[in-house]
Design an enzyme around this catalytic site. Structure first.
Site, mmCIF file in Angstrom:
data_model
loop_
_atom_site.group_PDB
_atom_site.id
_atom_site.type_symbol
_atom_site.label_atom_id
_atom_site.label_comp_id
_atom_site.label_asym_id
_atom_site.label_seq_id
_atom_site.Cartn_x
_atom_site.Cartn_y
_atom_site.Cartn_z
ATOM 1 N N ASP A 79 -2.713 -5.511 -8.727
ATOM 2 C CA ASP A 79 -3.430 -5.560 -9.997
ATOM 3 C C ASP A 79 -2.548 -5.135 -11.165
ATOM 4 O OD1 ASP A 79 -3.348 -2.902 -9.141
ATOM 5 O OD2 ASP A 79 -5.463 -2.864 -8.621
ATOM 6 N N HIS A 89 -13.389 0.711 -3.853
ATOM 7 C CA HIS A 89 -12.724 -0.470 -4.404
ATOM 8 C C HIS A 89 -11.366 -0.715 -3.746
ATOM 9 C CE1 HIS A 89 -10.633 1.788 -8.010
ATOM 10 N NE2 HIS A 89 -9.949 1.895 -6.896
HETATM 11 P P1 PGA Z 1 -5.424 6.755 -5.851
HETATM 12 O O1 PGA Z 1 -6.124 5.392 -6.234
HETATM 13 O O2 PGA Z 1 -4.316 6.424 -4.925
HETATM 14 O O3 PGA Z 1 -4.922 7.278 -7.166
HETATM 15 O O4 PGA Z 1 -6.469 7.622 -5.226
HETATM 16 C C1 PGA Z 1 -6.414 4.494 -5.228
HETATM 17 C C2 PGA Z 1 -7.245 3.381 -5.780
HETATM 18 O O5 PGA Z 1 -7.983 3.628 -6.757
HETATM 19 O O6 PGA Z 1 -7.189 2.267 -5.253
#
Ligand code: PGA
Length: 260
Positions: A70, A141
């Protein structure tokens, strides 16, 4: 049905080294591998370990191709909050991956819908994803495929869920009352706020990868991982769609993995 392979390491560092070792081994087996890569706090240790392996053992990234999951819409690649900048800082500056083999959606593309089509076509043209490395949000997500009534199969432009936005931008969130995000037409509206939309691979793009590794650490991920692993397949928890894939490895630290 084939269940995901679950590996639980004792802590974040051990988890990061283990994921890096798996990716590094995959590159050695297939030097032309096509990878999907995540951003966020979780993979930072993995990228540091991959750079370390490259330096110490000479793993060759010259024929690897990467596609990030993304990128924020309307954000320049050199913006400090862009995922292009994140990748440059944590991985690309430390391995011999040629710039033309690194792909992220262009946050400043003049025609966002054309950019969506172009990104999906580029993945196809590369022969599809061999290995998708994923993080997961506390809301389940994957990329910016946020929980909701439906999911979108292909690469698309997603509106970032309010809890995700608050987690990713705590400094901005402090200035905005809860509930405002996602409600256009009020003062300090999301439309005026940066980082409210993003390009993301779709759930179908991700599930078409030949193999998937999901990494997650910390107690905050435990409940959603358990639901994704044992609960129903539901758009309310996008990570549950990984149950539909034959070759998934969940790589967790002990805090995240105790009950997965
Ligand atoms: P994080 O985010 O590694 O900062 O926990 C993961 C995500 O939101 O996919």
């Amino acid at each position: 049905m084939k269940r995901p392979h679950v590996i639980v390491e004792t802590n974040y560092d051990a988890m990061s080294r283990r994921v890096a070792a798996l990716i590094d081994a995959a590159i050695r087996v297939n030097p032309n591998i096509v990878l999907a890569l995540p951003t966020g706090g979780t993979p930072i240790g993995t990228y540091a370990a991959l750079v370390d392996l490259h330096r110490r053992t000479g793993t060759d990234w010259s024929r690897v191709t990467t596609f990030n999951l993304d990128e924020y819409l309307g954000v320049a690649p050199d913006h400090p909050e862009s995922y292009a900048h994140f990748m440059q800082q944590h991985l690309f500056s430390g391995v011999n991956l040629p710039p033309e083999r690194r792909h992220l959606p262009n946050g400043l593309a003049p025609d966002p819908q054309a950019e969506v089509a172009c990104y999906e076509a580029a993945i196809e043209a590369a022969g599809g994803l061999d290995l998708a490395v994923l993080g997961v949000g506390t809301n389940g997500h994957l990329g910016f495929n946020e929980p909701g009534d439906h999911l979108t199969a292909g690469t698309h432009i997603a509106t970032i869920a309010e809890d995700t936005w608050r987690r990713n931008f705590p400094h901005l969130a402090r200035e905005v009352r809860p509930g405002q995000h996602g409600q256009p037409g009020r003062s300090g509206t999301p439309a005026e706020r940066p980082f409210r939309q993003a390009y993301t691979m779709g759930i179908g793009t991700i599930l078409q990868a030949r193999a998937i590794i999901l990494l997650a650490g910390g107690t905050s991920k435990r409940a959603i991982l358990r639901a994704a692993h044992d609960g129903p397949v539901t758009t309310r928890n996008p990570a549950s769609f990984l149950q539909l894939h034959r070759n998934v490895t969940l790589l967790l630290d002990r805090e995240a993995g105790e009950e997965a």
